[in-house]
Design a protein around this motif. Structure first.
Motif, PDB file in Angstrom:
ATOM      1  N   ASP A  62      37.788  51.825  47.430  1.00 30.19           N
ATOM      2  CA  ASP A  62      36.825  50.772  47.105  1.00 30.19           C
ATOM      3  C   ASP A  62      36.406  50.802  45.638  1.00 30.19           C
ATOM      4  O   ASP A  62      36.232  49.761  45.015  1.00 30.19           O
ATOM      5  CB  ASP A  62      35.583  50.878  47.990  1.00 30.19           C
ATOM      6  N   ALA A  63      36.219  52.007  45.087  1.00 31.57           N
ATOM      7  CA  ALA A  63      35.827  52.115  43.680  1.00 31.57           C
ATOM      8  C   ALA A  63      36.911  51.526  42.776  1.00 31.57           C
ATOM      9  O   ALA A  63      36.607  50.842  41.792  1.00 31.57           O
ATOM     10  CB  ALA A  63      35.542  53.563  43.309  1.00 31.57           C
ATOM     11  N   PHE A  64      38.180  51.767  43.106  1.00 31.03           N
ATOM     12  CA  PHE A  64      39.277  51.181  42.327  1.00 31.03           C
ATOM     13  C   PHE A  64      39.244  49.656  42.452  1.00 31.03           C
ATOM     14  O   PHE A  64      39.412  48.941  41.461  1.00 31.03           O
ATOM     15  CB  PHE A  64      40.624  51.736  42.785  1.00 31.03           C
ATOM     16  N   GLY A  65      39.007  49.149  43.647  1.00 34.41           N
ATOM     17  CA  GLY A  65      38.901  47.702  43.838  1.00 34.41           C
ATOM     18  C   GLY A  65      37.772  47.095  43.019  1.00 34.41           C
ATOM     19  O   GLY A  65      37.937  46.041  42.391  1.00 34.41           O
ATOM     20  N   GLN A  66      36.625  47.767  42.981  1.00 30.73           N
ATOM     21  CA  GLN A  66      35.500  47.290  42.179  1.00 30.73           C
ATOM     22  C   GLN A  66      35.841  47.320  40.693  1.00 30.73           C
ATOM     23  O   GLN A  66      35.484  46.408  39.945  1.00 30.73           O
ATOM     24  CB  GLN A  66      34.259  48.130  42.454  1.00 30.73           C
ATOM     25  N   LEU A  67      36.530  48.376  40.275  1.00 32.83           N
ATOM     26  CA  LEU A  67      36.932  48.463  38.872  1.00 32.83           C
ATOM     27  C   LEU A  67      37.909  47.333  38.525  1.00 32.83           C
ATOM     28  O   LEU A  67      37.772  46.697  37.474  1.00 32.83           O
ATOM     29  CB  LEU A  67      37.560  49.819  38.556  1.00 32.83           C
ATOM     30  N   LEU A  68      38.893  47.075  39.386  1.00 36.24           N
ATOM     31  CA  LEU A  68      39.821  45.970  39.134  1.00 36.24           C
ATOM     32  C   LEU A  68      39.070  44.647  39.006  1.00 36.24           C
ATOM     33  O   LEU A  68      39.354  43.844  38.101  1.00 36.24           O
ATOM     34  CB  LEU A  68      40.867  45.862  40.240  1.00 36.24           C
ATOM     35  N   ASP A  69      38.121  44.407  39.911  1.00 33.48           N
ATOM     36  CA  ASP A  69      37.333  43.176  39.835  1.00 33.48           C
ATOM     37  C   ASP A  69      36.652  43.054  38.475  1.00 33.48           C
ATOM     38  O   ASP A  69      36.693  42.002  37.828  1.00 33.48           O
ATOM     39  CB  ASP A  69      36.269  43.136  40.936  1.00 33.48           C
ATOM     40  N   TYR A  70      36.025  44.137  38.034  1.00 31.53           N
ATOM     41  CA  TYR A  70      35.327  44.116  36.744  1.00 31.53           C
ATOM     42  C   TYR A  70      36.305  43.911  35.588  1.00 31.53           C
ATOM     43  O   TYR A  70      36.078  43.088  34.701  1.00 31.53           O
ATOM     44  CB  TYR A  70      34.517  45.408  36.541  1.00 31.53           C
ATOM     45  N   CYS A  71      37.397  44.673  35.606  1.00 33.33           N
ATOM     46  CA  CYS A  71      38.371  44.585  34.508  1.00 33.33           C
ATOM     47  C   CYS A  71      38.956  43.181  34.389  1.00 33.33           C
ATOM     48  O   CYS A  71      39.086  42.647  33.281  1.00 33.33           O
ATOM     49  CB  CYS A  71      39.501  45.591  34.712  1.00 33.33           C
ATOM     50  N   PHE A  72      39.308  42.586  35.504  1.00 32.05           N
ATOM     51  CA  PHE A  72      39.897  41.254  35.455  1.00 32.05           C
ATOM     52  C   PHE A  72      38.888  40.195  35.026  1.00 32.05           C
ATOM     53  O   PHE A  72      39.257  39.210  34.400  1.00 32.05           O
ATOM     54  CB  PHE A  72      40.562  40.901  36.790  1.00 32.05           C
ATOM     55  N   ALA A  73      37.624  40.403  35.317  1.00 30.75           N
ATOM     56  CA  ALA A  73      36.592  39.446  34.908  1.00 30.75           C
ATOM     57  C   ALA A  73      36.195  39.600  33.440  1.00 30.75           C
ATOM     58  O   ALA A  73      35.665  38.664  32.847  1.00 30.75           O
ATOM     59  CB  ALA A  73      35.357  39.609  35.797  1.00 30.75           C
ATOM     60  N   HIS A  74      36.475  40.770  32.848  1.00 33.14           N
ATOM     61  CA  HIS A  74      35.998  41.046  31.493  1.00 33.14           C
ATOM     62  C   HIS A  74      37.113  41.413  30.516  1.00 33.14           C
ATOM     63  O   HIS A  74      36.868  42.069  29.511  1.00 33.14           O
ATOM     64  CB  HIS A  74      34.949  42.163  31.540  1.00 33.14           C
ATOM     65  N   SER A  75      38.331  41.013  30.812  1.00 32.61           N
ATOM     66  CA  SER A  75      39.475  41.311  29.936  1.00 32.61           C
ATOM     67  C   SER A  75      40.293  40.037  29.730  1.00 32.61           C
ATOM     68  O   SER A  75      40.273  39.140  30.567  1.00 32.61           O
ATOM     69  CB  SER A  75      40.374  42.381  30.557  1.00 32.61           C
ATOM     70  N   ASP A  76      41.026  40.006  28.628  1.00 38.46           N
ATOM     71  CA  ASP A  76      41.917  38.884  28.341  1.00 38.46           C
ATOM     72  C   ASP A  76      43.317  39.130  28.871  1.00 38.46           C
ATOM     73  O   ASP A  76      44.027  38.207  29.220  1.00 38.46           O
ATOM     74  CB  ASP A  76      42.026  38.653  26.828  1.00 38.46           C
ATOM     75  N   CYS A  77      43.723  40.403  28.860  1.00 43.50           N
ATOM     76  CA  CYS A  77      45.071  40.740  29.321  1.00 43.50           C
ATOM     77  C   CYS A  77      45.106  42.196  29.744  1.00 43.50           C
ATOM     78  O   CYS A  77      44.188  42.959  29.459  1.00 43.50           O
ATOM     79  CB  CYS A  77      46.109  40.462  28.241  1.00 43.50           C
ATOM     80  N   PHE A  78      46.198  42.553  30.436  1.00 47.65           N
ATOM     81  CA  PHE A  78      46.428  43.956  30.778  1.00 47.65           C
ATOM     82  C   PHE A  78      47.888  44.266  30.510  1.00 47.65           C
ATOM     83  O   PHE A  78      48.716  43.376  30.361  1.00 47.65           O
ATOM     84  CB  PHE A  78      46.027  44.275  32.228  1.00 47.65           C
ATOM     85  N   THR A  79      48.184  45.567  30.410  1.00 49.21           N
ATOM     86  CA  THR A  79      49.556  45.992  30.156  1.00 49.21           C
ATOM     87  C   THR A  79      49.961  47.077  31.140  1.00 49.21           C
ATOM     88  O   THR A  79      49.127  47.793  31.684  1.00 49.21           O
ATOM     89  CB  THR A  79      49.738  46.542  28.718  1.00 49.21           C
ATOM     90  N   LEU A  80      51.259  47.171  31.339  1.00 47.33           N
ATOM     91  CA  LEU A  80      51.903  48.254  32.080  1.00 47.33           C
ATOM     92  C   LEU A  80      53.070  48.722  31.239  1.00 47.33           C
ATOM     93  O   LEU A  80      53.692  47.929  30.523  1.00 47.33           O
ATOM     94  CB  LEU A  80      52.412  47.765  33.437  1.00 47.33           C
TER      95      LEU A  80
END
Length: 185
Positions: A20-38
């Motif tokens: 759940d903590a990872f899910g909450q972090l993903l929600d926050y990151c996607f709402a407050h970021s322009d892009c992500f990388t892998l």
């Protein structure tokens, strides 16, 4: 300028930010970021026929949100030989991309379960072209550069982050995407 929240937070414990903590972090990151990388390390690339089928399927799921690819010998917490550069895949932070990550991984270091085959790794989030959260999957290391007291408090509430400052040995300047021009498409 000094501020009243930590300049750097680090997390170095496998599985410490999962479920759940990872899910909450993903929600926050996607709402407050322009892009992500892998990243993908080594000579195997999606264009290589021998490439693991599961990896190819995963990247195909993310393909609608792919915005670019960088070839580099350095990235967040990673240095490799220029003869075998990293492939860094850039993605938009669209809800569909978040769902692919959430359906595939269950922790910040991108563990994919018991049947794990190495997929692209090293999840990083950027805002206004600047890294604010980076991970190195193999080293079980994450660094966050909080942009506000509220952001620092949220991260601290989700896992055992350690507060650090610029004088800490783990301090590194956050990556800036403009320093890494993408390959022509």
């Amino acid at each position: 300028m000094e501020h009243s929240y930590p300049a750097l937070l680090t997390l170095e414990e496998w599985g410490a930010l999962s479920g759940d903590a990872f899910g909450q972090l993903l929600d926050y990151c996607f709402a407050h970021s322009d892009c992500f990388t892998l990243t993908w390390q080594g000579s195997d690339c999606p264009e290589t026929p021998e490439w693991n089928r599961r990896q190819g399927e995963f990247l195909a799921q993310l393909a609608p949100w792919l915005t670019g690819r960088i070839s580099t010998s350095r990235w967040f917490w990673i240095r490799v030989s220029p003869k075998r550069p990293l492939a860094v895949f850039l993605y938009s932070t669209a809800p569909g991309a978040k769902q692919v990550l959430a359906d595939t991984f269950h922790d910040l270091f991108l563990a994919a379960g018991e049947d794990c085959f190495w997929l692209p790794e090293d999840l990083c989030f950027f805002s206004q072209g600047r890294l604010w959260l980076g991970t190195s999957s193999h080293e079980y290391h994450a660094s966050a550069y909080p942009r506000s007291r509220g952001e620092a408090e949220l991260l601290l509430s989700l896992g055992p982050w350690k507060e650090r400052g610029r004088a800490d040995r783990l301090w590194t300047e956050p990556l800036v995407l403009a320093d890494f021009p993408p390959e022509p498409q």
